[in-house]
Design a protein around this motif. Structure first.
Motif, short mmCIF file in Angstrom:
data_model
loop_
_atom_site.label_atom_id
_atom_site.label_comp_id
_atom_site.label_asym_id
_atom_site.label_seq_id
_atom_site.Cartn_x
_atom_site.Cartn_y
_atom_site.Cartn_z
N PHE A 110 6.35 14.03 0.68
CA PHE A 110 7.09 14.32 1.91
C PHE A 110 6.40 13.76 3.15
O PHE A 110 7.06 13.40 4.12
CB PHE A 110 7.28 15.83 2.06
N LYS A 111 5.09 13.69 3.11
CA LYS A 111 4.34 13.11 4.21
C LYS A 111 3.77 11.78 3.72
O LYS A 111 2.80 11.76 2.97
CB LYS A 111 3.23 14.06 4.67
N LYS B 201 17.34 4.90 -8.02
CA LYS B 201 17.50 5.16 -6.58
C LYS B 201 16.16 5.39 -5.92
O LYS B 201 15.87 4.84 -4.84
CB LYS B 201 18.40 6.38 -6.36
N ALA B 202 15.29 6.17 -6.55
CA ALA B 202 13.97 6.43 -5.98
C ALA B 202 13.17 5.15 -5.82
O ALA B 202 12.39 5.00 -4.86
CB ALA B 202 13.21 7.42 -6.86
N ALA B 203 13.36 4.20 -6.74
CA ALA B 203 12.61 2.95 -6.71
C ALA B 203 13.02 2.03 -5.56
O ALA B 203 12.38 1.00 -5.32
CB ALA B 203 12.76 2.21 -8.04
N GLY C 186 10.02 7.98 2.34
CA GLY C 186 9.10 8.49 1.34
C GLY C 186 9.54 9.81 0.75
O GLY C 186 9.29 10.09 -0.44
N TYR C 187 10.21 10.64 1.55
CA TYR C 187 10.64 11.94 1.03
C TYR C 187 11.76 11.81 -0.01
O TYR C 187 12.13 12.80 -0.64
CB TYR C 187 11.05 12.88 2.16
N ASN C 188 12.27 10.62 -0.20
CA ASN C 188 13.25 10.37 -1.27
C ASN C 188 12.64 9.66 -2.48
O ASN C 188 13.36 9.35 -3.44
CB ASN C 188 14.42 9.54 -0.73
N PHE C 189 11.35 9.40 -2.42
CA PHE C 189 10.69 8.72 -3.54
C PHE C 189 10.31 9.76 -4.61
O PHE C 189 9.15 10.08 -4.83
CB PHE C 189 9.47 7.94 -3.05
N ASP C 190 11.32 10.28 -5.29
CA ASP C 190 11.12 11.27 -6.33
C ASP C 190 10.36 10.67 -7.51
O ASP C 190 10.64 9.54 -7.93
CB ASP C 190 12.45 11.81 -6.84
N MET C 191 9.43 11.45 -8.04
CA MET C 191 8.68 10.96 -9.20
C MET C 191 8.38 12.12 -10.15
O MET C 191 8.26 13.27 -9.75
CB MET C 191 7.39 10.28 -8.76
#
Length: 678
Positions: A456-457, A505-507, A529-534
């Motif tokens: 998130f940060k 989508k995250a990529a 970055g807060y959408n870069f789910d992993m």
């Protein structure tokens, strides 16, 4: 104040007939204006304060001179001295965003008679009007009604006559595009009319005192219905920004507004317009009758002469003068780092105030006075004085210990593989959902439970805008650093194919890299970055091939060592935002199997308390993903905090090197290179 439909209709009819003022603050007849008189009027804007009242970071328990309304207040006072004829308007995302805000909303909720600390600070300097951003709705409608001193006629709340009159801000809040499903009336006044007394000059240069009538109309992103579905579904309707403006701006004009200012909590999207558009101000500027747009939400700056994005350089956008289709527009960063100014030169023509548009000036005034020396305007001590009690209570709360860690948890290199700040969040969410499924959803008991989270940060606000939890004791402030938002845990059921769609989508976090280029290529795109789910599971593995186009980057996706079955079903622990507004990630309402009332952060706190001691081996080193190896002719670079190479090395990222420990931005950022062949 709540409008009923009959009252609103009657008031509008009266206004159109030249009678009573429906939304304004005066029904006095206008004085005759001397022809050719001139005046100057400055509109000052704050936006996205996010309850950053003081120059203080509750996560690090330390001063942060780059943020805080106490410095914004100094900018406001300076601008008021320069522009004696002024109005100060807040553009929303005001009451949420810090541990102080969460403390007053969730831990020790403010009473009906107690004014919110944020509004105490704002009232100390005096605002003329404000609107609401999307984050105002994060804590639910009853809380929002209470702290804004408003009564909502919506399902799930007592009858308006039974609702108490609570303490709210000393300035009016306006919002034109959110209405009650119960009666169709706006939750707030759509606009307010301010009879602003100004010092002007007549045609002979003599100083006169007169009045300019300014309408302020407010808008929030329509996507609040998805983002805060748990609070808003079945209770409110949201209208498109352009549609609401088309309805209410003529009403404000009919009531005698000389100037109409749109406080629109959004940025600008130059794609095709739809009523659901999140950032609609490019199209709002085309609505007749709007004289200026105050923007926010995107946490950016406008005007911005050096902006290179497509939106900054679209037809009709003047990024230097700060206009859309000739209409002045301003966006003043976030967290109190700047104020926006639209300075109008007015002249009386045919008995009415008109704008000399050729002399309008749009600008930003920033708290940062010297980027090299990192100096800032001084604080206004009056702000700290009025929120001292609340500030100290929040600090005491966030110092509460919850566990220990034998490693540092940070997001400085989360974009390139460091999971130290991600894995414990995923573990907490997965543990919570697995226990709930076992106890309450027997039909899903045989499905694997996985979890996703994001950094998130990730540096949007500069070199200190990263999660950074030191090795040793962990307190509540550290949990808030790990999980920034007041989201709640949701569980969704997806297939193996759905996992791939989600990850594709995250990529999009990454730019497409051309291996043959010899010049430096930036790795990170504008995708947040807060959408870069992993994932951080030993059972799931995948690669991200950044040389490929969007939608074709996920390679070697396996579950327990075998290629993932596209039709196999999985349960994924996530948050309410992703589950209810994640259509781009392949999610719909049909995927949701559990909508928990429990906050992700509270679940994380409980998990750490139960674990007591976090270890790097068990809680911070399980990577599910890696970049597909590729040799590049030139460097691939990215930006993170300055002098942090040792963090990458400790995380086992041996393919990271330093290009420069100062990227020249003055934000405490360094430039790093990643060797994708390793």
């Amino acid at each position: 104040m709540l409008f009923s439909r009959p009252a609103l209709t009657a008031a509008i009819a009266a206004a159109l007939a030249g009678g009573l003022t429906a939304c304004g603050d005066s029904d006095q007849p206008a004085a005759v204006l001397p022809e050719s008189a001139t005046a100057e009027l400055a509109i000052l804007e704050t936006s996205d304060l996010h309850a950053n009242l003081l120059s203080y970071d509750y996560f690090r328990l330390a001063e942060d001179k780059s943020i805080g309304f106490e410095r914004t207040a100094t900018l406001i006072k300076q601008a008021r001295a320069d522009f004696p004829n002024n109005l100060l308007i807040d553009n929303g995302d005001t009451i949420q965003g810090t541990a102080l805000a969460d403390y007053q909303a969730l831990v020790k909720p403010v009473s009906c008679s107690q004014k919110l600390a944020t509004y105490k600070a704002m009232d100390a300097i005096g605002f003329d009007a404000g609107t609401l951003g999307n984050h105002e709705f994060n804590y639910g409608l009853p809380y929002l009604a209470q702290v804004t001193g408003t009564k909502f006629n919506v399902d799930g709340m007592p009858a308006v006559a039974s609702q108490p009159s609570c303490a709210g801000p000393a300035f009016p809040l306006v919002l034109a595009n959110v209405s009650s499903k119960k009666d169709g009336a706006p939750l707030y006044k759509p606009y307010t009319l301010i009879n602003k007394k100004v010092s002007a000059k007549d045609k002979d240069g003599k100083t006169i005192e007169t009045t300019v009538k300014v309408a302020v109309i407010g808008f929030t992103p329509p996507a609040i219905l998805q983002w805060d579905k748990r609070w808003l579904e079945g209770k409110v309707d949201v209208q498109g920004v352009v549609e609401a403006a088309t309805k209410y701006v003529p009403m404000a004009r009919a009531e005698g507004a000389d100037i109409v200012i749109a406080a629109s909590h959004g940025g600008w999207d130059t794609g095709a317009y739809s009523p659901s558009m999140e950032n609609a101000n490019y199209y709002l500027a085309k609505v007749p009758g709007i004289d200026g747009i105050l923007m926010g939400h995107s946490h950016s700056e406008f005007p911005n002469a050096v902006c290179s994005t497509a939106a900054c350089n679209a037809a009709g956008v003047d990024k230097v003068k700060g206009t859309f289709h000739g209409v002045p527009a301003v966006m003043p960063s976030f967290w109190g780092k700047a104020i926006g100014v639209i300075n109008y030169q007015l002249v009386v023509r045919n008995g009415k105030w008109t704008i000399d548009s050729g002399k309008t000036a749009v600008s930003l005034r920033k708290a940062l006075t010297d980027a090299t020396a990192k100096t800032y305007v001084p604080v206004d001590p009056a702000i700290a004085a009025v929120v001292k009690t609340e500030h100290e209570a929040a600090i005491d709360y966030v110092k509460t210990p919850i566990g220990q860690s034998d490693f540092a948890l940070s997001s400085y290199f989360a974009d390139v593989g460091d999971v130290t700040a991600i894995q414990v969040v995923n573990a907490a969410q997965a543990d919570y959902v697995a226990k709930y499924v076992a106890a309450n959803l027997p039909q899903y008991k045989d499905l694997p439970v996985l979890s996703v989270s994001a950094p998130f940060k990730s540096g949007f606000g500069g070199g200190t805008d990263f999660t950074d939890v030191k090795q040793g004791p962990i307190a509540i402030n550290n949990a808030a650093d790990l999980y920034l938002y007041p989201n709640t845990v949701y569980a969704v059921k997806v297939t193996g194919a759905g996992i791939k769609t989600w990850l594709e989508k995250a990529a999009e976090r990454f730019n497409q890299i051309d291996p043959s280029l010899t010049t430096a290529q930036p790795l990170i795109s504008t995708f947040p970055g807060y959408n870069f789910d992993m994932f951080t599971s030993a059972d799931l593995s995948y690669e991200i091939d950044v040389t490929q186009a969007k939608g074709s980057r996920i390679k070697k996706l396996t579950y327990k060592g075998a290629p993932i079955n596209a039709s196999a079903e999985f349960i994924i622990a996530t948050n309410n935002y992703r589950a209810t507004s994640g259509t781009q990630f392949g999610l719909t309402a049909d995927n949701i199997i559990h909508a928990s009332p429990d906050a992700n952060r509270d679940v994380l706190i409980d998990y750490i308390k139960a674990r007591k001691n976090l270890t790097l081996a068990a809680d911070g080193s399980t990577r599910s993903w890696r970049f597909t190896k590729v040799a590049t002719a030139g460097p691939v670079t990215f930006v993170s905090g300055s002098n942090k190479l040792s963090v990458a090395q400790t995380a086992g990222l041996g393919n990271i090197s330093v290009v420069s420990n100062d990227d020249g931005s003055g934000k405490g950022q360094g430039v790093y290179a990643i060797d994708l062949s390793r």
